[in-house]
Design a protein around this motif. Structure first.
Motif, PDB file in Angstrom:
ATOM      1  N   THR A 157       0.856  -1.177   0.000  1.00 26.50           N
ATOM      2  CA  THR A 157       0.000   0.000   0.000  1.00 26.50           C
ATOM      3  C   THR A 157       0.894   1.230   0.000  1.00 26.50           C
ATOM      4  OG1 THR A 157      -1.694  -1.166   1.265  1.00 26.50           O
ATOM      5  CG2 THR A 157      -1.802   1.251   1.231  1.00 26.50           C
ATOM      6  N   VAL A 158       0.674   2.146  -0.948  1.00 29.78           N
ATOM      7  CA  VAL A 158       1.607   3.260  -1.142  1.00 29.78           C
ATOM      8  C   VAL A 158       0.888   4.597  -1.032  1.00 29.78           C
ATOM      9  CG1 VAL A 158       3.269   4.317  -2.719  1.00 29.78           C
ATOM     10  CG2 VAL A 158       3.017   1.829  -2.665  1.00 29.78           C
ATOM     11  N   VAL A 159       1.508   5.535  -0.307  1.00 31.77           N
ATOM     12  CA  VAL A 159       1.071   6.929  -0.268  1.00 31.77           C
ATOM     13  C   VAL A 159       2.215   7.774  -0.813  1.00 31.77           C
ATOM     14  CG1 VAL A 159       0.391   8.878   1.188  1.00 31.77           C
ATOM     15  CG2 VAL A 159      -0.443   6.586   1.713  1.00 31.77           C
ATOM     16  N   LEU A 160       1.947   8.561  -1.851  1.00 35.72           N
ATOM     17  CA  LEU A 160       2.952   9.437  -2.451  1.00 35.72           C
ATOM     18  C   LEU A 160       2.664  10.867  -2.000  1.00 35.72           C
ATOM     19  CD1 LEU A 160       5.351   9.690  -4.401  1.00 35.72           C
ATOM     20  CD2 LEU A 160       3.718   9.954  -6.265  1.00 35.72           C
ATOM     21  N   VAL A 161       3.669  11.532  -1.441  1.00 37.38           N
ATOM     22  CA  VAL A 161       3.494  12.855  -0.831  1.00 37.38           C
ATOM     23  C   VAL A 161       4.404  13.875  -1.508  1.00 37.38           C
ATOM     24  CG1 VAL A 161       3.582  14.173   1.331  1.00 37.38           C
ATOM     25  CG2 VAL A 161       3.016  11.738   1.379  1.00 37.38           C
ATOM     26  N   ASP A 162       3.856  15.040  -1.814  1.00 33.84           N
ATOM     27  CA  ASP A 162       4.683  16.143  -2.303  1.00 33.84           C
ATOM     28  C   ASP A 162       4.025  17.461  -1.934  1.00 33.84           C
ATOM     29  OD1 ASP A 162       6.657  17.671  -3.815  1.00 33.84           O
ATOM     30  OD2 ASP A 162       7.057  15.787  -4.854  1.00 33.84           O
ATOM     31  N   GLN A 163       4.621  18.576  -2.341  1.00 29.53           N
ATOM     32  CA  GLN A 163       4.183  19.880  -1.859  1.00 29.53           C
ATOM     33  C   GLN A 163       2.912  20.396  -2.524  1.00 29.53           C
ATOM     34  OE1 GLN A 163       7.367  22.803  -1.644  1.00 29.53           O
ATOM     35  NE2 GLN A 163       8.896  21.215  -1.351  1.00 29.53           N
ATOM     36  N   THR A 164       2.650  20.000  -3.765  1.00 26.96           N
ATOM     37  CA  THR A 164       1.486  20.520  -4.475  1.00 26.96           C
ATOM     38  C   THR A 164       0.769  19.417  -5.224  1.00 26.96           C
ATOM     39  OG1 THR A 164       2.640  21.020  -6.548  1.00 26.96           O
ATOM     40  CG2 THR A 164       2.722  22.706  -4.818  1.00 26.96           C
ATOM     41  N   GLU A 165      -0.491  19.687  -5.532  1.00 29.29           N
ATOM     42  CA  GLU A 165      -1.283  18.748  -6.319  1.00 29.29           C
ATOM     43  C   GLU A 165      -0.735  18.639  -7.743  1.00 29.29           C
ATOM     44  OE1 GLU A 165      -3.549  16.748  -5.484  1.00 29.29           O
ATOM     45  OE2 GLU A 165      -4.061  17.401  -3.459  1.00 29.29           O
ATOM     46  N   ASP A 166      -0.164  19.739  -8.251  1.00 27.72           N
ATOM     47  CA  ASP A 166       0.385  19.713  -9.611  1.00 27.72           C
ATOM     48  C   ASP A 166       1.534  18.724  -9.716  1.00 27.72           C
ATOM     49  OD1 ASP A 166      -1.427  21.591 -10.452  1.00 27.72           O
ATOM     50  OD2 ASP A 166      -0.051  23.292 -10.281  1.00 27.72           O
ATOM     51  N   ILE A 167       2.391  18.712  -8.705  1.00 31.98           N
ATOM     52  CA  ILE A 167       3.516  17.776  -8.715  1.00 31.98           C
ATOM     53  C   ILE A 167       3.003  16.345  -8.657  1.00 31.98           C
ATOM     54  CG2 ILE A 167       5.542  16.969  -7.452  1.00 31.98           C
ATOM     55  CD1 ILE A 167       5.980  19.838  -6.519  1.00 31.98           C
ATOM     56  N   LEU A 168       1.998  16.109  -7.802  1.00 32.01           N
ATOM     57  CA  LEU A 168       1.447  14.763  -7.676  1.00 32.01           C
ATOM     58  C   LEU A 168       0.773  14.322  -8.977  1.00 32.01           C
ATOM     59  CD1 LEU A 168      -0.020  14.922  -4.063  1.00 32.01           C
ATOM     60  CD2 LEU A 168       2.004  13.678  -4.825  1.00 32.01           C
ATOM     61  N   ALA A 169       0.093  15.255  -9.641  1.00 37.55           N
ATOM     62  CA  ALA A 169      -0.550  14.921 -10.912  1.00 37.55           C
ATOM     63  C   ALA A 169       0.490  14.549 -11.966  1.00 37.55           C
ATOM     64  CB  ALA A 169      -1.390  16.104 -11.398  1.00 37.55           C
ATOM     65  N   LYS A 170       1.603  15.278 -11.977  1.00 35.21           N
ATOM     66  CA  LYS A 170       2.685  14.967 -12.914  1.00 35.21           C
ATOM     67  C   LYS A 170       3.289  13.603 -12.592  1.00 35.21           C
ATOM     68  CE  LYS A 170       6.987  16.863 -14.792  1.00 35.21           C
ATOM     69  NZ  LYS A 170       7.968  17.993 -14.729  1.00 35.21           N
ATOM     70  N   SER A 171       3.436  13.305 -11.295  1.00 33.70           N
ATOM     71  CA  SER A 171       3.974  12.000 -10.889  1.00 33.70           C
ATOM     72  C   SER A 171       3.048  10.877 -11.325  1.00 33.70           C
ATOM     73  CB  SER A 171       4.162  11.965  -9.367  1.00 33.70           C
ATOM     74  OG  SER A 171       5.050  12.963  -8.942  1.00 33.70           O
ATOM     75  N   ARG A 172       1.746  11.075 -11.107  1.00 33.22           N
ATOM     76  CA  ARG A 172       0.761  10.060 -11.489  1.00 33.22           C
ATOM     77  C   ARG A 172       0.786   9.826 -12.998  1.00 33.22           C
ATOM     78  NH1 ARG A 172      -2.986  11.840  -8.629  1.00 33.22           N
ATOM     79  NH2 ARG A 172      -3.862  13.326 -10.102  1.00 33.22           N
TER      80      ARG A 172
END
Length: 219
Positions: A52-67
């Motif tokens: 089970t994985v939780v990916l954390v970063d400073q902004t939603e934009d960064i997370l969207a790019k990661s996804r």
């Protein structure tokens, strides 16, 4: 979700503390802090192996790019984003149980972990960054072109990328950040001296592939 904070509390009786301390920690839930190239790769590999994985970063934009990057990587099965030999670092404060548990966790991801002391750059970066900077200095002296240096290392040494291609892929800002930190710690070390061309490109916000231009142009 931009930030995740969780508190883990472990309670055990004094009678069972000794036996529990001898057992390794079974890693089932993984939180990855930082959704960059490496963080997204770790998250992808951990999820693909049943964690089970939780990916954390400073902004939603960064997370969207990661996804998006993870989705594209899954569509290109041959592309690997996480090293086959993750490094498990044992500091003086790391317990043997924690160290062995992390070795087991790395193996559960199908990887081949290696160990290193807590030293600047660990193994790969400590060897890789000076190599990349020596290629840059070879170019800055006018001894060879970027293209010829890259071709020589790919065909002569069997590297999948030449040093300038790799610099642009990793990010010139990232390389400069690492080099500046090492230079601050050991200013007399000739391997850690600043690079004029690297400093110039970073000052111009030319970080490599992610900005469309670095030592090469990508637009």
């Amino acid at each position: 979700m931009a930030f995740v904070t969780r508190q883990f509390v472990r309670a055990m009786s004094s009678s069972s503390a000794a036996s529990a301390a001898a057992k390794k920690i079974m890693v089932k839930h993984v939180t990855v802090i930082g959704g960059g190239l490496m963080g997204a790769g770790i998250a992808q590999v951990a999820a693909a192996t049943g964690h089970t994985v939780v990916l954390v970063d400073q902004t939603e934009d960064i997370l969207a790019k990661s996804r998006k990057g993870i989705e594209e990587s899954l569509r290109r099965v041959a592309k690997k984003k996480f090293a086959e030999n993750p490094k498990v670092i044992k500091t003086p404060m790391t317990s043997q149980k924690t160290f062995e548990s992390l070795i087991d966790f790395s193996r559960s991801l199908g990887k081949h972990p290696v160990s290193c002391k807590d030293t600047p750059g660990f193994i790969v970066n400590r060897l890789l960054v000076p190599y990349l900077l020596e290629a840059v200095r070879l170019y800055e002296r006018g001894d060879a072109s970027k293209e010829d240096i890259d071709t020589a290392m790919k065909l002569g040494a069997g590297y999948p990328m030449g040093p300038f291609e790799l610099l642009d892929y990793v990010g010139l800002d990232t390389t400069k950040f690492i080099l500046d930190g090492w230079h601050e710690m050991d200013a007399k070390n000739p391997l850690f001296q600043p690079s004029s061309s690297l400093d110039k490109l970073v000052a111009e916000n030319k970080f490599g592939k992610k900005t469309g231009e670095g030592y090469y142009k990508y637009k």
